[in-house]
Design a protein around this motif. Structure first.
Motif, mmCIF file in Angstrom:
data_model
loop_
_atom_site.group_PDB
_atom_site.id
_atom_site.type_symbol
_atom_site.label_atom_id
_atom_site.label_comp_id
_atom_site.label_asym_id
_atom_site.label_seq_id
_atom_site.Cartn_x
_atom_site.Cartn_y
_atom_site.Cartn_z
ATOM 1 N N UNK A 2 2.537 0.551 -9.692
ATOM 2 C CA UNK A 2 1.247 -0.004 -10.092
ATOM 3 C C UNK A 2 1.367 -1.483 -10.457
ATOM 4 N N UNK A 3 2.283 -2.178 -9.801
ATOM 5 C CA UNK A 3 2.405 -3.614 -10.022
ATOM 6 C C UNK A 3 1.194 -4.309 -9.409
ATOM 7 N N UNK A 4 0.895 -5.546 -9.797
ATOM 8 C CA UNK A 4 -0.290 -6.239 -9.260
ATOM 9 C C UNK A 4 -0.301 -6.324 -7.747
ATOM 10 N N UNK A 5 0.868 -6.548 -7.125
ATOM 11 C CA UNK A 5 0.919 -6.671 -5.670
ATOM 12 C C UNK A 5 0.501 -5.366 -5.007
ATOM 13 N N UNK A 22 -0.529 0.925 12.240
ATOM 14 C CA UNK A 22 0.749 0.371 11.798
ATOM 15 C C UNK A 22 1.044 0.741 10.350
ATOM 16 N N UNK A 23 0.014 0.754 9.530
ATOM 17 C CA UNK A 23 0.203 1.135 8.135
ATOM 18 C C UNK A 23 0.643 2.583 8.011
ATOM 19 N N UNK A 60 0.814 -1.214 0.000
ATOM 20 C CA UNK A 60 0.000 0.000 0.000
ATOM 21 C C UNK A 60 0.847 1.264 0.000
ATOM 22 N N UNK A 61 1.898 1.302 0.812
ATOM 23 C CA UNK A 61 2.730 2.501 0.885
ATOM 24 C C UNK A 61 3.458 2.748 -0.422
ATOM 25 N N UNK A 62 4.006 1.712 -1.024
ATOM 26 C CA UNK A 62 4.728 1.885 -2.289
ATOM 27 C C UNK A 62 3.767 2.325 -3.404
ATOM 28 N N UNK A 63 2.524 1.843 -3.339
ATOM 29 C CA UNK A 63 1.505 2.243 -4.308
ATOM 30 C C UNK A 63 1.292 3.753 -4.275
ATOM 31 N N UNK A 64 1.163 4.314 -3.064
ATOM 32 C CA UNK A 64 0.841 5.734 -2.935
ATOM 33 C C UNK A 64 2.071 6.632 -3.014
ATOM 34 N N UNK A 65 3.186 6.211 -2.431
ATOM 35 C CA UNK A 65 4.346 7.099 -2.336
ATOM 36 C C UNK A 65 5.243 7.048 -3.555
ATOM 37 N N UNK A 108 -2.871 -4.702 -2.730
ATOM 38 C CA UNK A 108 -2.713 -4.273 -1.335
ATOM 39 C C UNK A 108 -3.457 -2.966 -1.084
ATOM 40 N N UNK A 109 -3.384 -2.038 -2.038
ATOM 41 C CA UNK A 109 -4.068 -0.758 -1.886
ATOM 42 C C UNK A 109 -5.582 -0.947 -1.861
#
Length: 263
Positions: free
Chosen positions: A18-21, A56-57, A9-14, A25-26
């Motif tokens: 846009x990988x499937x994982x 924690x997230x 989730x963090x890598x998606x937003x920051x 997660x997002x």
């Protein structure tokens, strides 16, 4: 700047991964958060686990649990028990929380204002804003001065894939202040402004007018130099305004030529 942040989730937003994982997660995180908020509106006590996961997230975004408590307006002691339990009394992490506490903590989002200043985030918008200002005639040394950065750090920032949150914020402030200001009227000598523009042109940096507010931060967007970039018409306008043809225009024109040849 590089980061070893795991996919999620963090890598998606920051980092706009846009990988499937990251995408899954997002989605899972957002669905879980929405359900938890809805659930907390009518039960006298709610399950603490979604709230604990959310806190924690937030830590992945540089928002520690004590800061999350302050942002939510709840006691740090309560959040400490939520995460770690009551150790002096030998009690484990809270199993339930009051709905108002849950709603307040779940309401803390990793927005730009809440993120930690030193957290690395995607640098797309920062690069484009600084490069556009150089194209307008603002020298890199003057921009570095206004951002309170040394010249070497600025030189890395203007081409960096990742920047710190505080750099992103400062860049936006400087850009919003300067994008409509003539550098010469602010004391930049004519010959230095001209030199800055030549550097920008030689490196293919796009001007302010090539970006819209809703595209400048999007890594998938491309600058619209002509008003028709990405179409076959765009290439001829590039030649007319004496700006090197951009990749989307080259691709569009090639596709048109192929279609005409096949007809």
């Amino acid at each position: 700047m590089t980061t070893s942040r795991p996919h999620g989730n963090a890598k998606y937003h920051l980092e706009n991964c846009r990988c499937p994982v990251c995408c899954q997660e997002a989605r899972d995180y957002d669905n879980n958060r929405r359900r938890a908020i809805a659930y907390g509106r009518w039960q006298p006590f709610v399950d603490a686990e979604p709230v604990r996961q959310h806190v924690r997230s937030l830590g992945e975004f540089g928002i520690g649990w004590m800061r999350a408590a302050r942002l939510a307006g709840v006691s740090t002691g309560g959040v400490s028990k939520l995460l770690y339990g009551d150790r002096p009394r030998g009690l484990g992490p809270s199993r339930r929380v009051r709905p108002e506490t849950a709603l307040k903590l779940l309401g803390v989002e990793p927005t730009l204002d809440n993120l930690g200043d030193r957290l690395p985030v995607d640098g797309t918008g920062t690069r484009r804003r600084l490069q556009a200002l150089v194209y307008a005639g603002w020298t890199q040394s003057e921009l570095a001065r206004r951002m309170d950065m040394n010249r070497a750090n600025f030189a890395r920032t203007i081409v960096s894939c990742l920047v710190e949150v505080r750099t992103l914020k400062t860049t936006r402030t400087v850009y919003d202040t300067l994008w409509r200001v003539d550098p010469m009227s602010a004391g930049v000598p004519q010959h230095r402004a001209d030199a800055a523009r030549r550097i920008a042109v030689s490196r293919g940096w796009a001007p302010v007018g090539a970006w819209d507010d809703d595209t400048i931060d999007d890594p998938a967007a491309f600058p619209d130099w002509t008003g028709h970039c990405g179409t076959a018409k765009g290439r001829s306008i590039h030649y007319r305004i004496k700006v090197p043809v951009c990749k989307p225009c080259r691709i569009a024109r090639t596709q048109q030529d192929q279609q005409q040849a096949a007809a």
